[in-house]
Design an enzyme around this catalytic site. Structure first.
Site, PDB file in Angstrom:
ATOM      1  N   ASP A  81       0.848  -1.198   0.000  1.00  0.00           N
ATOM      2  CA  ASP A  81       0.000   0.000   0.000  1.00  0.00           C
ATOM      3  C   ASP A  81       0.888   1.255   0.000  1.00  0.00           C
ATOM      4  O   ASP A  81       1.930   1.288   0.663  1.00  0.00           O
ATOM      5  CB  ASP A  81      -0.865  -0.062   1.274  1.00  0.00           C
ATOM      6  N   HIS A  82       0.480   2.278  -0.722  1.00  0.00           N
ATOM      7  CA  HIS A  82       1.156   3.585  -0.721  1.00  0.00           C
ATOM      8  C   HIS A  82       2.677   3.477  -0.798  1.00  0.00           C
ATOM      9  O   HIS A  82       3.390   3.917   0.111  1.00  0.00           O
ATOM     10  CB  HIS A  82       0.796   4.381   0.535  1.00  0.00           C
ATOM     11  N   HIS A 181      -7.568  10.002   4.979  1.00  0.00           N
ATOM     12  CA  HIS A 181      -6.929   9.014   5.852  1.00  0.00           C
ATOM     13  C   HIS A 181      -7.075   9.438   7.315  1.00  0.00           C
ATOM     14  O   HIS A 181      -7.074  10.622   7.628  1.00  0.00           O
ATOM     15  CB  HIS A 181      -5.430   8.921   5.539  1.00  0.00           C
ATOM     16  N   GLY A 182      -7.206   8.476   8.197  1.00  0.00           N
ATOM     17  CA  GLY A 182      -7.211   8.772   9.626  1.00  0.00           C
ATOM     18  C   GLY A 182      -8.604   9.092  10.145  1.00  0.00           C
ATOM     19  O   GLY A 182      -9.613   8.798   9.500  1.00  0.00           O
ATOM     20  N   HIS A 209      -9.662   5.177  -0.704  1.00  0.00           N
ATOM     21  CA  HIS A 209      -8.740   5.209   0.436  1.00  0.00           C
ATOM     22  C   HIS A 209      -9.436   5.925   1.579  1.00  0.00           C
ATOM     23  O   HIS A 209     -10.464   6.575   1.389  1.00  0.00           O
ATOM     24  CB  HIS A 209      -7.438   5.924   0.047  1.00  0.00           C
ATOM     25  N   GLY A 210      -8.866   5.822   2.780  1.00  0.00           N
ATOM     26  CA  GLY A 210      -9.499   6.470   3.936  1.00  0.00           C
ATOM     27  C   GLY A 210     -10.878   5.889   4.168  1.00  0.00           C
ATOM     28  O   GLY A 210     -11.832   6.594   4.484  1.00  0.00           O
ATOM     29  N   SER A 212     -12.144   3.710   6.485  1.00  0.00           N
ATOM     30  CA  SER A 212     -12.806   3.494   7.771  1.00  0.00           C
ATOM     31  C   SER A 212     -13.408   4.811   8.251  1.00  0.00           C
ATOM     32  O   SER A 212     -12.905   5.885   7.920  1.00  0.00           O
ATOM     33  CB  SER A 212     -11.823   2.918   8.803  1.00  0.00           C
ATOM     34  N   THR A 234      -7.801   2.831  10.226  1.00  0.00           N
ATOM     35  CA  THR A 234      -7.808   3.607  11.479  1.00  0.00           C
ATOM     36  C   THR A 234      -8.889   3.189  12.473  1.00  0.00           C
ATOM     37  O   THR A 234      -8.600   2.951  13.650  1.00  0.00           O
ATOM     38  CB  THR A 234      -7.964   5.111  11.159  1.00  0.00           C
TER      39      THR A 234
HETATM   40  P1  13P Z   1      -8.032   4.751   7.064  1.00  0.00           P
HETATM   41  O1  13P Z   1      -6.891   4.499   7.996  1.00  0.00           O
HETATM   42  O2  13P Z   1      -8.505   6.163   7.123  1.00  0.00           O
HETATM   43  O3  13P Z   1      -9.122   3.754   7.197  1.00  0.00           O
HETATM   44  O4  13P Z   1      -7.434   4.588   5.585  1.00  0.00           O
HETATM   45  C1  13P Z   1      -6.729   3.426   5.247  1.00  0.00           C
HETATM   46  C2  13P Z   1      -6.102   3.596   3.921  1.00  0.00           C
HETATM   47  O5  13P Z   1      -6.576   4.315   3.073  1.00  0.00           O
HETATM   48  C3  13P Z   1      -4.878   2.835   3.654  1.00  0.00           C
HETATM   49  O6  13P Z   1      -4.321   3.136   2.426  1.00  0.00           O
END
Ligand code: 13P
Length: 290
Positions: A81-82, A181-182, A209-210, A212, A234
């Protein structure tokens, strides 16, 4: 059993569902997610992000991810990832990862195209699928610079998508359309219209992405607009920490002794329950696949 990123997202496409892609930078998270996949019968993506290197290095977590995915009865993609450094991607490919994301989203467009295309060439001999990102979510993975005004989100420009897909040879596309994210500081406001405009131009699996902290209703709307992979981290590990804290509180109140394995066990169990729930929501009514 390990599946290539493109192939596993193709299954999601066929079933008009999204796959959960969990970051698993601990043995508890890894086991929780694979056990949830076996329990639900849905394919799953387990991933290690380059920025998790300080929590646990790829050379430690990667072999464990590949080994447990290989012997799982679930369909699993082992994904990087990333990744911002191609040498790091090479390391994951050598370990047997079946998916990788090259993240050139902070680069000028031409540089993003050039390096993403190079990443596609690197992945091909390893039968590894490639995810790339167009547009930028601003705050990096982990969300720790979410308050940084220099890290402004830049939504994916649908006009660039056809060219980007053709020029890079990617398998799936990460889009910026309102998630971060987060932890969310307020209600996420997703632009489903951006997804609709992208899918009018290219019919490939799209990635959120992001993922959660988003409402079930927003998940459903995004899946109906073509999201096939949802990255989730997260909130799952936040729930796990809350479970451990509550265990500590109860032990203090009762005056009993707690051991480390009690805490890892509580975290595992909370993450497993959350993963089952998340995978079921992302399936969007589709029957179990395996
Ligand atoms: P969250 O941590 O916000 O759920 O995002 C995870 C993510 O996008 C990992 O690439």
């Amino acid at each position: 059993m390990i599946l290539n990123l493109g192939d596993i997202c193709h299954i999601a496409e066929q079933h008009e569902m999204a796959l959960a892609a969990f970051n698993v930078p601990s043995l508890e998270a890894l086991r929780a997610v694979l056990d949830a996949a076996e329990e639900t019968g849905y394919p799953v993506i387990i991933q290690h992000a380059e920025c998790h290197e300080e929590m646990v290095p790829l050379r430690v977590m990667g072999p464990a991810m590949v080994a447990l995915a290989e012997c799982s009865s679930a369909q699993v993609c082992v994904h990087l990832d990333h990744c911002e450094h191609l040498s790091y991607m090479r390391e994951a490919l050598e370990l047997g990862f079946s998916g990788a994301m090259f993240d050139g989203s902070m680069l000028p467009y031409e540089k993003n195209v050039e390096l993403s295309a190079y990443a596609a060439e690197m992945c091909a001999p390893y039968n590894c699928g490639l995810e790339c990102e167009l547009g930028s979510m601003g705050a990096r993975e982990g969300g720790d610079d979410a308050q940084n005004p220099a890290a402004q989100a830049m939504y994916t420009n649908p006009e660039l998508v056809s060219d980007f897909v053709a020029a890079t040879g990617l398998d799936i596309l990460a889009c910026s359309f309102g998630t971060v994210h987060g932890l969310y500081r307020g209600e996420p406001k997703l632009s489903i219209e951006i997804l609709n405009q992208i899918r009018e131009r290219v019919h490939i699996p799209l990635v959120m992405h992001g993922g959660s902290g988003v409402s079930d209703d927003d998940y459903r709307r995004a899946i109906e607009a073509g999201i096939r992979k949802i990255n989730y981290y997260t909130y799952g590990v936040k729930y796990a920490a809350e479970a451990v804290l509550s265990l500590v509180d109860s032990a203090r109140t009762a005056g009993t002794t707690l051991y480390w394995h009690d805490m890892t066990g509580a975290a595992y169990e909370r993450m497993r329950q959350d993963a089952v729930r998340v995978m079921t929501v992302f399936a969007n009514g589709a029957a179990p696949v395996c």
